[in-house]
Design an enzyme around this catalytic site. Structure first.
Site, PDB file in Angstrom:
ATOM      1  N   LYS A 228       8.831  10.804   0.976  1.00 38.97           N
ATOM      2  CA  LYS A 228       7.966  11.261  -0.123  1.00 38.97           C
ATOM      3  C   LYS A 228       6.723  11.896   0.459  1.00 38.97           C
ATOM      4  CE  LYS A 228       5.708   6.789  -0.396  1.00 38.97           C
ATOM      5  NZ  LYS A 228       4.386   7.245   0.069  1.00 38.97           N
TER       6      LYS A 228
ATOM      7  N   HIS B 202      -2.303  12.348   8.167  1.00 34.37           N
ATOM      8  CA  HIS B 202      -1.509  11.172   8.565  1.00 34.37           C
ATOM      9  C   HIS B 202      -0.033  11.414   8.269  1.00 34.37           C
ATOM     10  CE1 HIS B 202      -2.208  10.607   4.254  1.00 34.37           C
ATOM     11  NE2 HIS B 202      -1.072   9.952   4.254  1.00 34.37           N
TER      12      HIS B 202
ATOM     13  N   CYS C 255       0.274   2.988  -2.293  1.00 38.09           N
ATOM     14  CA  CYS C 255       1.714   3.245  -2.441  1.00 38.09           C
ATOM     15  C   CYS C 255       2.467   2.051  -3.015  1.00 38.09           C
ATOM     16  CB  CYS C 255       2.283   3.740  -1.123  1.00 38.09           C
ATOM     17  SG  CYS C 255       1.660   5.408  -0.757  1.00 38.09           S
TER      18      CYS C 255
ATOM     19  N   ASP D 134       6.395   2.295   3.128  1.00 37.18           N
ATOM     20  CA  ASP D 134       5.651   2.972   4.192  1.00 37.18           C
ATOM     21  C   ASP D 134       5.224   2.069   5.362  1.00 37.18           C
ATOM     22  OD1 ASP D 134       5.882   4.854   2.181  1.00 37.18           O
ATOM     23  OD2 ASP D 134       3.747   5.232   1.936  1.00 37.18           O
TER      24      ASP D 134
HETATM   25  C1  VGL Z   1      -0.677   5.864   1.354  1.00 35.91           C
HETATM   26  C2  VGL Z   1      -2.634   7.001   1.085  1.00 35.91           C
HETATM   27  C3  VGL Z   1      -2.041   8.166   1.469  1.00 35.91           C
HETATM   28  C4  VGL Z   1       0.053   4.560   1.289  1.00 35.91           C
HETATM   29  C5  VGL Z   1      -0.051   7.033   1.729  1.00 35.91           C
HETATM   30  O1  VGL Z   1       1.133   4.421   1.911  1.00 35.91           O
HETATM   31  O2  VGL Z   1      -0.459   3.646   0.598  1.00 35.91           O
HETATM   32  N1  VGL Z   1      -1.973   5.861   1.014  1.00 35.91           N
HETATM   33  N2  VGL Z   1      -0.736   8.171   1.786  1.00 35.91           N
HETATM   34 ZN    ZN Z   2       0.165   9.887   2.601  1.00 31.76          ZN
END
Ligand code: VGL
Ligand code: ZN
Length: 212
Positions: free
Chosen positions: A113, A86, A158, A13
Site C-alpha cells: 500500500k 520512508h 496504520c 507494516d
Molecule cells: C505509517 C505513517 C506513514 C504507519 C506509514 O505504518 O503507521 N505511518 N506511513
Molecule cells: Zn508511509
C-alpha cells in the site's frame, strides 16, 4: 478470546523504517516483533501489510518546498500529514524487520500500500482518499474470514485506520495493544477513543495467548 479458523491475524507494516534506526522510527518498534511471532503461531491465516512508497509520494515533506515533516497540508483528498521519506520501494528500510521473519514466512499474502504517488495509504483496506481499495477486503471475504486481529506499526496511524476500515467493511476487529507501538501520545489517545466508539476490542497479547 478463543482463536478460530475464521480469524485472520493482520500484521501491519513490520518494517525496518518504523523500527529503531529507521527513517520514521517508532519508539519500541522492534520490541513488538517477538510478540507478533508468538501470535502468528496460533493463527491459520496471517496477512502482512507493507508500506511501499515511490520517491514522489505526496506525503513526503521532501516533495513540498520548505515543508517540515510532521506538519499537515491540504491535498486533493483532504488533509495529509507530511512524513520523512520512508519505506521506499526496494530499499532496506522497506524490508520486513529481521525479527519478524517467522511471521512473514508463515503469511499467505502481503498487501502492499502507498504505492500511488498522489495518494498516501495508512489503512490496509483503502487509500487515504477513503475510496480506493487495496483488495484486502475481497481477499478476506473469499477466505471466509469474519474477524481480524491487528498488530504491528504504528498504533495511531496504520493500525488505527486498518482497524476502522475493518469495522466499516463488516469484520470484527481486535487490536493487540502490546503488539503495537504509537508514533505520538496524542494520536494514540485519539485512536483509543475511536476504537471504543466503533466497538474495536483492545486486548493484551497474554489475554489472547492464555485462553486461545
Ligand atoms: C505509517 C505513517 C506513514 C504507519 C506509514 O505504518 O503507521 N505511518 N506511513
Ligand atoms: Zn508511509
Amino acid at each position: 478470546m478463543k482463536i478460530v479458523a475464521t480469524d485472520a491475524l493482520l500484521v501491519i507494516d513490520p518494517q525496518n523504517d518504523f523500527c529503531e534506526g529507521g527513517r520514521l522510527a517508532v519508539a519500541g518498534g522492534a520490541g513488538v516483533m517477538p510478540t507478533i511471532n508468538q501470535l502468528a503461531e496460533r493463527f491459520k491465516r496471517v496477512i502482512v501489510t507493507q508500506d511501499w512508497h515511490t520517491p514522489d509520494q505526496v506525503s513526503f515533506a521532501s516533495n513540498h518546498d520548505g515543508a517540515a515533516p510532521f506538519t499537515e497540508i491540504d491535498v486533493a483528498y483532504g488533509r495529509q500529514m507530511l512524513w520523512p521519506d520512508h519505506c521506499l520501494q526496494g530499499s532496506p528500510g522497506a524490508d520486513f524487520h529481521p525479527d519478524v521473519a517467522p511471521t512473514v514466512r508463515k503469511s499467505s499474502a502481503v498487501i502492499r500500500k502507498g504505492y500511488n504517488p498522489a495518494v498516501d495509504s495508512y489503512s490496509g483496506f483503502f487509500e487515504n482518499d477513503r475510496r480506493t481499495p487495496t483488495g484486502l477486503s475481497g481477499l478476506l471475504r473469499e477466505l471466509g474470514v469474519t474477524r481480524v486481529v491487528l498488530c504491528g506499526l504504528a498504533y495511531d496511524y496504520c493500525v488505527r485506520f486498518t482497524a476502522e476500515d475493518a469495522v466499516r467493511e463488516g469484520f470484527e476487529a481486535v487490536v493487540i495493544r502490546d503488539a503495537t507501538r504509537a508514533i505520538a501520545p496524542e494520536t494514540a489517545a485519539e485512536a483509543g477513543r475511536r476504537f471504543a466508539a466503533l466497538g474495536v476490542i483492545e486486548l493484551e497479547a497474554a489475554d489472547l495467548l492464555r485462553i486461545a
